[in-house]
Design a protein around this motif. Sequence first.
Motif, PDB file in Angstrom:
ATOM      1  N   SER A  60       0.904  -1.176   0.024  1.00 23.52           N
ATOM      2  CA  SER A  60       0.117  -0.097   0.052  1.00 23.52           C
ATOM      3  C   SER A  60       0.881   1.215  -0.010  1.00 23.52           C
ATOM      4  O   SER A  60       0.256   2.260  -0.256  1.00 23.52           O
ATOM      5  N   TRP A  61       2.101   1.111   0.447  1.00 23.63           N
ATOM      6  CA  TRP A  61       3.015   2.242   0.411  1.00 23.63           C
ATOM      7  C   TRP A  61       3.121   3.008  -0.843  1.00 23.63           C
ATOM      8  O   TRP A  61       3.209   4.215  -0.908  1.00 23.63           O
ATOM      9  N   SER A  62       2.812   2.064  -2.033  1.00 26.21           N
ATOM     10  CA  SER A  62       2.999   2.863  -3.289  1.00 26.21           C
ATOM     11  C   SER A  62       2.024   3.891  -3.778  1.00 26.21           C
ATOM     12  O   SER A  62       2.011   4.628  -4.638  1.00 26.21           O
ATOM     13  N   GLU A  63       0.705   3.738  -2.904  1.00 27.14           N
ATOM     14  CA  GLU A  63      -0.298   4.307  -3.079  1.00 27.14           C
ATOM     15  C   GLU A  63      -0.214   5.658  -2.448  1.00 27.14           C
ATOM     16  O   GLU A  63      -1.168   6.902  -2.387  1.00 27.14           O
ATOM     17  N   GLU A  64       0.575   5.584  -1.320  1.00 31.37           N
ATOM     18  CA  GLU A  64       0.733   6.918  -0.554  1.00 31.37           C
ATOM     19  C   GLU A  64       1.721   7.811  -0.795  1.00 31.37           C
ATOM     20  O   GLU A  64       2.368   7.831  -1.902  1.00 31.37           O
ATOM     21  N   ALA A  65       1.836   8.850  -0.084  1.00 35.18           N
ATOM     22  CA  ALA A  65       2.802   9.889  -0.478  1.00 35.18           C
ATOM     23  C   ALA A  65       4.166   9.594  -0.685  1.00 35.18           C
ATOM     24  O   ALA A  65       4.918  10.002  -1.733  1.00 35.18           O
ATOM     25  N   THR A  66       4.685   8.575   0.272  1.00 35.68           N
ATOM     26  CA  THR A  66       5.974   7.826  -0.011  1.00 35.68           C
ATOM     27  C   THR A  66       6.217   7.434  -1.149  1.00 35.68           C
ATOM     28  O   THR A  66       7.173   7.728  -1.917  1.00 35.68           O
ATOM     29  N   GLY A  67       5.147   6.577  -1.687  1.00 38.28           N
ATOM     30  CA  GLY A  67       5.416   6.097  -2.997  1.00 38.28           C
ATOM     31  C   GLY A  67       5.471   7.059  -4.138  1.00 38.28           C
ATOM     32  O   GLY A  67       6.126   6.756  -5.261  1.00 38.28           O
ATOM     33  N   GLN A  68       4.494   8.074  -4.084  1.00 34.82           N
ATOM     34  CA  GLN A  68       4.682   9.339  -4.884  1.00 34.82           C
ATOM     35  C   GLN A  68       6.019   9.903  -5.160  1.00 34.82           C
ATOM     36  O   GLN A  68       6.569  10.065  -6.135  1.00 34.82           O
ATOM     37  N   TRP A  69       6.807  10.185  -3.901  1.00 29.10           N
ATOM     38  CA  TRP A  69       7.765  10.848  -3.829  1.00 29.10           C
ATOM     39  C   TRP A  69       8.834  10.048  -4.440  1.00 29.10           C
ATOM     40  O   TRP A  69      10.043  10.517  -5.177  1.00 29.10           O
ATOM     41  N   ILE A  70       8.932   8.959  -4.182  1.00 29.22           N
ATOM     42  CA  ILE A  70       9.877   7.789  -4.699  1.00 29.22           C
ATOM     43  C   ILE A  70       9.921   7.737  -6.270  1.00 29.22           C
ATOM     44  O   ILE A  70      10.844   7.715  -6.728  1.00 29.22           O
ATOM     45  N   ALA A  71       8.492   7.444  -6.651  1.00 25.30           N
ATOM     46  CA  ALA A  71       8.079   7.483  -8.025  1.00 25.30           C
ATOM     47  C   ALA A  71       8.845   8.844  -8.815  1.00 25.30           C
ATOM     48  O   ALA A  71       9.306   8.789  -9.915  1.00 25.30           O
ATOM     49  N   ILE A  72       8.510   9.808  -8.246  1.00 22.06           N
ATOM     50  CA  ILE A  72       9.165  11.320  -8.652  1.00 22.06           C
ATOM     51  C   ILE A  72      10.622  11.192  -8.810  1.00 22.06           C
ATOM     52  O   ILE A  72      11.389  11.401  -9.881  1.00 22.06           O
ATOM     53  N   SER A  73      11.232  10.570  -7.737  1.00 24.31           N
ATOM     54  CA  SER A  73      12.686  10.566  -7.804  1.00 24.31           C
ATOM     55  C   SER A  73      13.338   9.426  -8.758  1.00 24.31           C
ATOM     56  O   SER A  73      14.310   9.654  -9.787  1.00 24.31           O
ATOM     57  N   LEU A  74      12.512   8.333  -9.124  1.00 22.72           N
ATOM     58  CA  LEU A  74      12.857   7.529 -10.266  1.00 22.72           C
ATOM     59  C   LEU A  74      12.383   8.160 -11.519  1.00 22.72           C
ATOM     60  O   LEU A  74      13.194   7.843 -12.464  1.00 22.72           O
ATOM     61  N   LEU A  75      11.479   8.932 -11.666  1.00 24.13           N
ATOM     62  CA  LEU A  75      11.124   9.738 -12.900  1.00 24.13           C
ATOM     63  C   LEU A  75      12.328  10.484 -13.291  1.00 24.13           C
ATOM     64  O   LEU A  75      12.586  10.664 -14.318  1.00 24.13           O
ATOM     65  N   ALA A  76      12.958  11.358 -12.224  1.00 21.47           N
ATOM     66  CA  ALA A  76      13.942  12.090 -12.605  1.00 21.47           C
ATOM     67  C   ALA A  76      15.290  11.361 -12.980  1.00 21.47           C
ATOM     68  O   ALA A  76      15.706  11.886 -13.980  1.00 21.47           O
ATOM     69  N   ILE A  77      15.289  10.202 -12.526  1.00 22.51           N
ATOM     70  CA  ILE A  77      16.452   9.441 -13.181  1.00 22.51           C
ATOM     71  C   ILE A  77      16.211   8.931 -14.532  1.00 22.51           C
ATOM     72  O   ILE A  77      16.914   8.954 -15.380  1.00 22.51           O
ATOM     73  N   LEU A  78      15.113   8.294 -14.582  1.00 21.50           N
ATOM     74  CA  LEU A  78      14.807   8.026 -15.952  1.00 21.50           C
ATOM     75  C   LEU A  78      14.675   8.853 -17.243  1.00 21.50           C
ATOM     76  O   LEU A  78      15.025   8.639 -18.351  1.00 21.50           O
ATOM     77  N   SER A  79      14.268  10.100 -16.475  1.00 20.36           N
ATOM     78  CA  SER A  79      14.228  11.447 -17.308  1.00 20.36           C
ATOM     79  C   SER A  79      15.626  11.578 -18.292  1.00 20.36           C
ATOM     80  O   SER A  79      16.003  11.977 -19.232  1.00 20.36           O
ATOM     81  N   ILE A  80      16.906  11.120 -17.371  1.00 16.80           N
ATOM     82  CA  ILE A  80      18.082  11.283 -17.826  1.00 16.80           C
ATOM     83  C   ILE A  80      18.199  10.774 -19.249  1.00 16.80           C
ATOM     84  O   ILE A  80      18.827  11.063 -20.378  1.00 16.80           O
ATOM     85  N   GLY A  81      17.815   9.338 -19.214  1.00 14.44           N
ATOM     86  CA  GLY A  81      17.830   8.454 -20.483  1.00 14.44           C
ATOM     87  C   GLY A  81      16.963   9.166 -21.649  1.00 14.44           C
ATOM     88  O   GLY A  81      17.240   9.051 -22.723  1.00 14.44           O
ATOM     89  N   VAL A  82      15.691   9.575 -21.257  1.00 18.92           N
ATOM     90  CA  VAL A  82      14.857  10.142 -22.115  1.00 18.92           C
ATOM     91  C   VAL A  82      15.371  11.323 -22.699  1.00 18.92           C
ATOM     92  O   VAL A  82      15.340  11.572 -23.972  1.00 18.92           O
ATOM     93  N   ALA A  83      16.156  12.136 -22.241  1.00 19.91           N
ATOM     94  CA  ALA A  83      16.918  13.408 -22.517  1.00 19.91           C
ATOM     95  C   ALA A  83      17.841  13.022 -23.584  1.00 19.91           C
ATOM     96  O   ALA A  83      18.068  13.579 -24.562  1.00 19.91           O
TER      97      ALA A  83
END
Length: 162
Positions: A60-83
């Motif tokens: 259930s952590w993935s649906e909470e704010a913690t999961g959102q912020w960890i996902a944002i951090s992962l998006l920032a890292i994945l975005s490097i590859g996209v760039a």
Amino acid sequence: MSEENNESKKANQDLPLGLKVLITGFVGGLFWGIIWYVAYFFNFTDVGPNLLWKAWTLGSWSEEATGQWIAISLLAILSIGVAFFYRYVFAKITSMWAGVGFGALLWVIIFYISNPLFIGLDSVPDLSGITIVSTLSLFVCYGLFIGYSISYEYEMEKYTGT
């Protein structure tokens, strides 16, 4: 003060294009990931950055704010590859429409093509209109940010020879 500005400009010009692409990707992913979370928080979209976790059955952590912020951090890292992908495939296109189209293409890839991978994500026709408009707008703005920033730096490097 003028001397400090000149030194700052010189330092920025001395950065290699690869480092500028890396920074652009990270900052773009972080900034637009946070905007996506804000849109989700204020119910402009039913899908938040934790969409990344929907490919796996997690707690259930993935649906909470913690999961959102960890996902944002992962998006920032994945975005490097996209760039870097954008840099090597589309950087020579100087029109802002290339970035807009790139963002729309990313949206189509995630919400249409990759949709079966995400557990619990409705198909696009079943999503609410505001979710479609909000997420598409976010992806277009993200693509515009990445595309225009990288194309600009690519052109500056070409003309200044740094």
